[in-house]
Design an enzyme around this catalytic site. Structure first.
Site, PDB file in Angstrom:
ATOM      1  N   VAL A 193      -3.715  15.949 -22.196  1.00 27.02           N
ATOM      2  CA  VAL A 193      -4.209  16.885 -20.935  1.00 27.02           C
ATOM      3  C   VAL A 193      -3.793  16.165 -19.473  1.00 27.02           C
ATOM      4  O   VAL A 193      -3.043  17.132 -18.543  1.00 27.02           O
ATOM      5  CB  VAL A 193      -5.812  17.204 -20.737  1.00 27.02           C
ATOM      6  CG1 VAL A 193      -6.076  18.505 -19.944  1.00 27.02           C
ATOM      7  CG2 VAL A 193      -6.110  17.676 -22.356  1.00 27.02           C
ATOM      8  N   HIS A 454      -5.557  48.772 -17.161  1.00 24.88           N
ATOM      9  CA  HIS A 454      -4.095  48.957 -17.093  1.00 24.88           C
ATOM     10  C   HIS A 454      -3.765  49.062 -15.711  1.00 24.88           C
ATOM     11  O   HIS A 454      -4.297  49.774 -14.999  1.00 24.88           O
ATOM     12  CB  HIS A 454      -3.798  49.981 -18.035  1.00 24.88           C
ATOM     13  CG  HIS A 454      -2.103  50.200 -17.756  1.00 24.88           C
ATOM     14  ND1 HIS A 454      -1.103  49.179 -18.662  1.00 24.88           N
ATOM     15  CD2 HIS A 454      -1.252  50.914 -17.253  1.00 24.88           C
ATOM     16  CE1 HIS A 454       0.116  49.548 -18.462  1.00 24.88           C
ATOM     17  NE2 HIS A 454      -0.039  50.769 -17.458  1.00 24.88           N
TER      18      HIS A 454
HETATM   19  P1  NAI Z   1      -6.043  13.070 -24.207  1.00 21.31           P
HETATM   20  O1  NAI Z   1      -6.958  12.540 -25.202  1.00 21.31           O
HETATM   21  O2  NAI Z   1      -5.839  14.357 -23.795  1.00 21.31           O
HETATM   22  O3  NAI Z   1      -4.502  12.595 -24.443  1.00 21.31           O
HETATM   23  C1  NAI Z   1      -4.018  11.287 -24.612  1.00 21.31           C
HETATM   24  C2  NAI Z   1      -2.700  11.168 -25.306  1.00 21.31           C
HETATM   25  O4  NAI Z   1      -2.126   9.858 -25.411  1.00 21.31           O
HETATM   26  C3  NAI Z   1      -2.828  11.813 -26.788  1.00 21.31           C
HETATM   27  O5  NAI Z   1      -1.779  12.639 -27.042  1.00 21.31           O
HETATM   28  C4  NAI Z   1      -2.447  10.273 -27.614  1.00 21.31           C
HETATM   29  O6  NAI Z   1      -1.996  10.669 -28.939  1.00 21.31           O
HETATM   30  C5  NAI Z   1      -1.547   9.635 -26.626  1.00 21.31           C
HETATM   31  N1  NAI Z   1      -1.740   8.072 -26.594  1.00 21.31           N
HETATM   32  C6  NAI Z   1      -2.887   7.344 -27.221  1.00 21.31           C
HETATM   33  N2  NAI Z   1      -2.334   5.912 -26.947  1.00 21.31           N
HETATM   34  C7  NAI Z   1      -1.264   5.992 -26.868  1.00 21.31           C
HETATM   35  C8  NAI Z   1      -0.147   4.962 -26.719  1.00 21.31           C
HETATM   36  N3  NAI Z   1      -0.604   3.656 -26.658  1.00 21.31           N
HETATM   37  N4  NAI Z   1       1.100   5.301 -26.109  1.00 21.31           N
HETATM   38  C9  NAI Z   1       1.433   6.620 -26.368  1.00 21.31           C
HETATM   39  N5  NAI Z   1       0.625   7.701 -26.188  1.00 21.31           N
HETATM   40  C10 NAI Z   1      -0.717   7.297 -26.578  1.00 21.31           C
HETATM   41  O7  NAI Z   1      -6.445  12.071 -22.945  1.00 21.31           O
HETATM   42  P2  NAI Z   1      -6.045  12.338 -21.262  1.00 21.31           P
HETATM   43  O8  NAI Z   1      -4.947  13.280 -21.128  1.00 21.31           O
HETATM   44  O9  NAI Z   1      -6.114  10.867 -20.982  1.00 21.31           O
HETATM   45  O10 NAI Z   1      -7.416  13.134 -20.986  1.00 21.31           O
HETATM   46  C11 NAI Z   1      -8.714  12.327 -21.156  1.00 21.31           C
HETATM   47  C12 NAI Z   1      -9.874  13.244 -21.224  1.00 21.31           C
HETATM   48  O11 NAI Z   1      -9.979  14.230 -19.963  1.00 21.31           O
HETATM   49  C13 NAI Z   1      -9.440  14.391 -22.269  1.00 21.31           C
HETATM   50  O12 NAI Z   1     -10.677  13.967 -23.236  1.00 21.31           O
HETATM   51  C14 NAI Z   1      -9.692  15.659 -21.635  1.00 21.31           C
HETATM   52  O13 NAI Z   1     -10.386  16.472 -22.469  1.00 21.31           O
HETATM   53  C15 NAI Z   1     -10.207  15.381 -20.182  1.00 21.31           C
HETATM   54  N6  NAI Z   1      -9.455  16.295 -19.435  1.00 21.31           N
HETATM   55  C16 NAI Z   1      -9.536  17.446 -19.525  1.00 21.31           C
HETATM   56  C17 NAI Z   1      -8.958  18.414 -18.502  1.00 21.31           C
HETATM   57  C18 NAI Z   1      -9.052  20.092 -18.846  1.00 21.31           C
HETATM   58  O14 NAI Z   1      -9.888  20.296 -19.446  1.00 21.31           O
HETATM   59  N7  NAI Z   1      -8.066  20.552 -18.318  1.00 21.31           N
HETATM   60  C19 NAI Z   1      -8.325  17.746 -17.516  1.00 21.31           C
HETATM   61  C20 NAI Z   1      -7.691  16.360 -17.659  1.00 21.31           C
HETATM   62  C21 NAI Z   1      -8.614  15.693 -18.564  1.00 21.31           C
END
Ligand code: NAI
Length: 475
Positions: A193, A454
């Site tokens: 995300v 609509h």
């Molecule tokens: P995420 O869990 O959404 O995505 C992390 C991504 O990094 C995954 O696709 C994973 O496979 C990849 N990854 C992990 N280790 C890696 C590596 N060593 N090399 C390459 N890729 C790797 O985590 P993110 O984006 O950091 O967000 C953290 C949290 O914040 C999430 O749980 C999300 O729910 C929350 N969040 C929610 C938002 C929303 O609701 N719009 C906006 C921003 C964050």
């Protein structure tokens, strides 16, 4: 001398401040402790969401979307503008002002609801008088006692081993929201995300953005029809997304960041960039809480261990939000905060994890509620599916935003809606109808028979529901 409360909430993010307000509404004497400091060292209520998450990212997504529209899409509406300029300083200042409005809004709500606020770090001291003693330190210096404590200390960005965030070259969500000059080349590790939202902002403002994702599938948590469409659209927009990438050594020097990585075929690659965003997930924040002083139990992944109702192993100590199991979403934390406050007051309440919506604020937006088609298949559930494209919707055409679709998944036998998946304009708003429908255990036919205005994008939701029984009208 310690100050005594019915409830002390540690953490003033969405889970904590909402728990504090609800407990105060229910007649309890409530204190909330929060340590976040603004640029002047003063309090900045609202936690990650308000200060370096949901709110500032949406401000920058909106500003950068306007910039992209002015540069690329106004002309098709017959609007001519002279030369287009970017005042990034002003854009960032606007974002900071939006954050401050939200900080101040929460402080106002605390006053209105008579929640006592303490600025500083909250940590357990020990048990006291049938309750707990909690210290507040830096900058405040106080001791509070309360029969009940709600821990809502949130989460922090996960760093790559050996590559700490300096927030100048190696950025978490925090630094990624405050880059002073648009980087020529921005690297992003993790296509979750944060990676997609921040990558979109800086691409729209002119950066060349390369995303390295470890997994071979894109947006594995989303329905794969949605994920496929998203990958196609984001790639067309100019995001370079490499799936199945194995990140190796990362060298950081004044000139920028160099990432050695292997592609999905095992070939060695190198990514040189001016800044690197590391968005590989977040970890629970229990540092400085001194849970060990009272015997607070963590689970094997470092989250505070709780039952379904957010009870910890200690009597009258509860934990909510990112610091406990479940999706790290502000609205999930808020639901838990309300539920815990009401349980403390002796009421009965329930958080339905099956109807927590997910939203990714890219363009097009992505939103869903309930299981994906892949999850239903894996569970052996008999289902029917129906989709409808925004391309066939008058309002979307008038908006000039026809990418994507709404997809319904319904039970094969009784037609109950099981999941709704959207990629398209205002998906974040459209998903609310699906959440309501699922909470009321509606069938897809129910949505198909409800009158939708609509022209509106919500007609796509109705048509997708009709498509479940192959009776869409406009496609
Ligand atoms: P995420 O869990 O959404 O995505 C992390 C991504 O990094 C995954 O696709 C994973 O496979 C990849 N990854 C992990 N280790 C890696 C590596 N060593 N090399 C390459 N890729 C790797 O985590 P993110 O984006 O950091 O967000 C953290 C949290 O914040 C999430 O749980 C999300 O729910 C929350 N969040 C929610 C938002 C929303 O609701 N719009 C906006 C921003 C964050």
């Amino acid at each position: 001398m310690s100050k005594n409360f019915d409830v002390v909430v540690i953490g003033g993010g969405p889970a904590g401040y909402i728990a504090a307000i609800r407990a105060a509404q229910l007649g309890m004497a409530v204190a909330c402790i929060d340590q976040w400091k603004n640029a002047k060292g003063g309090p900045a209520l609202g936690g990650t969401c308000t200060n370096v998450g949901c709110i500032p990212s949406k401000a920058l997504l909106q500003s950068s979307e306007h910039y992209e529209a002015a540069g690329h899409h106004f002309a098709e509406h017959g609007i001519q503008i002279g030369s287009l300029g970017l005042d990034l300083k002003k854009m960032l200042a606007r974002k900071d002002a939006v954050v401050k409005q939200n900080n101040d809004g929460i402080a106002y709500l605390f006053k209105k609801n008579k929640v006592a606020f303490f600025h500083g770090r909250g940590s357990f001291v020990g048990k006291a008088d049938g309750g707990y003693e909690v210290a507040v330190s830096e900058p405040a210096n106080e001791t509070l006692t309360a029969k009940r404590v709600v821990v809502a200390t949130g989460s922090v960005a996960r760093a790559l081993p050996g590559v700490p965030f300096d927030e100048k070259l190696v950025l978490s969500n925090d630094g990624a929201l405050s880059i002073a000059d648009v980087p020529k080349r921005l690297g992003v590790i993790g296509s979750g995300v944060i990676g997609l939202e921040m990558g979109s902002v800086w691409r729209r403002l002119g950066a060349e953005v390369t995303v390295l994702e470890a997994l071979p599938t894109f947006l594995g948590a989303a329905d794969q029809d949605v994920a496929k469409e998203a990958l196609k659209v984001f790639t067309k927009q100019g995001l370079k997304i490499h799936l199945g990438a194995t990140v190796g050594a990362i060298a950081v020097d004044k000139g920028g960041v160099s990432v050695a990585w292997k592609d999905a075929n095992g070939a060695e690659q190198k990514l040189d960039c001016d800044r690197l965003v590391v968005s590989i997930g977040r970890i629970p924040n229990t540092a400085g809480l001194s849970g060990e002083a009272v015997g607070l139990k963590l689970d094997e992944r470092g989250f505070i261990a709780v039952d379904n109702d957010c009870r910890t192993n200690l009597p009258n100590v509860w934990a909510v939000g990112d610091v406990v199991r479940g999706p790290m979403l502000a609205h999930k934390g808020e639901e838990e905060g309300v539920a815990v406050a009401e349980r403390i007051a002796g009421q009965h309440c329930h958080v339905n994890f099956n109807t927590i919506p997910w939203v990714i604020y890219t363009s097009p937006e992505i939103a869903w509620v309930g299981p994906t088609e892949q999850q239903l298949k894996a569970a052996g559930r008999a289902y029917k599916a129906g989709s409808f494209p925004f391309m066939a919707n008058g309002r979307a055409r008038a908006l000039g935003d026809t990418t994507g679709f709404v997809k319904f998944l319904a039970d094969a036998t009784n037609d109950e809606i099981l999941g709704v998946h959207i990629i398209g304009p205002f998906a974040s708003e459209l998903i609310a109808e699906a959440v309501v429908a699922m909470e009321f255990r509606a069938s897809s036919e129910d949505i198909g028979r409800i009158c939708h205005a609509h022209p509106s994008l919500s007609e796509v939701t109705k048509e997708a529901a009709l498509a479940v029984d192959k009776r869409a009208l406009n496609f």
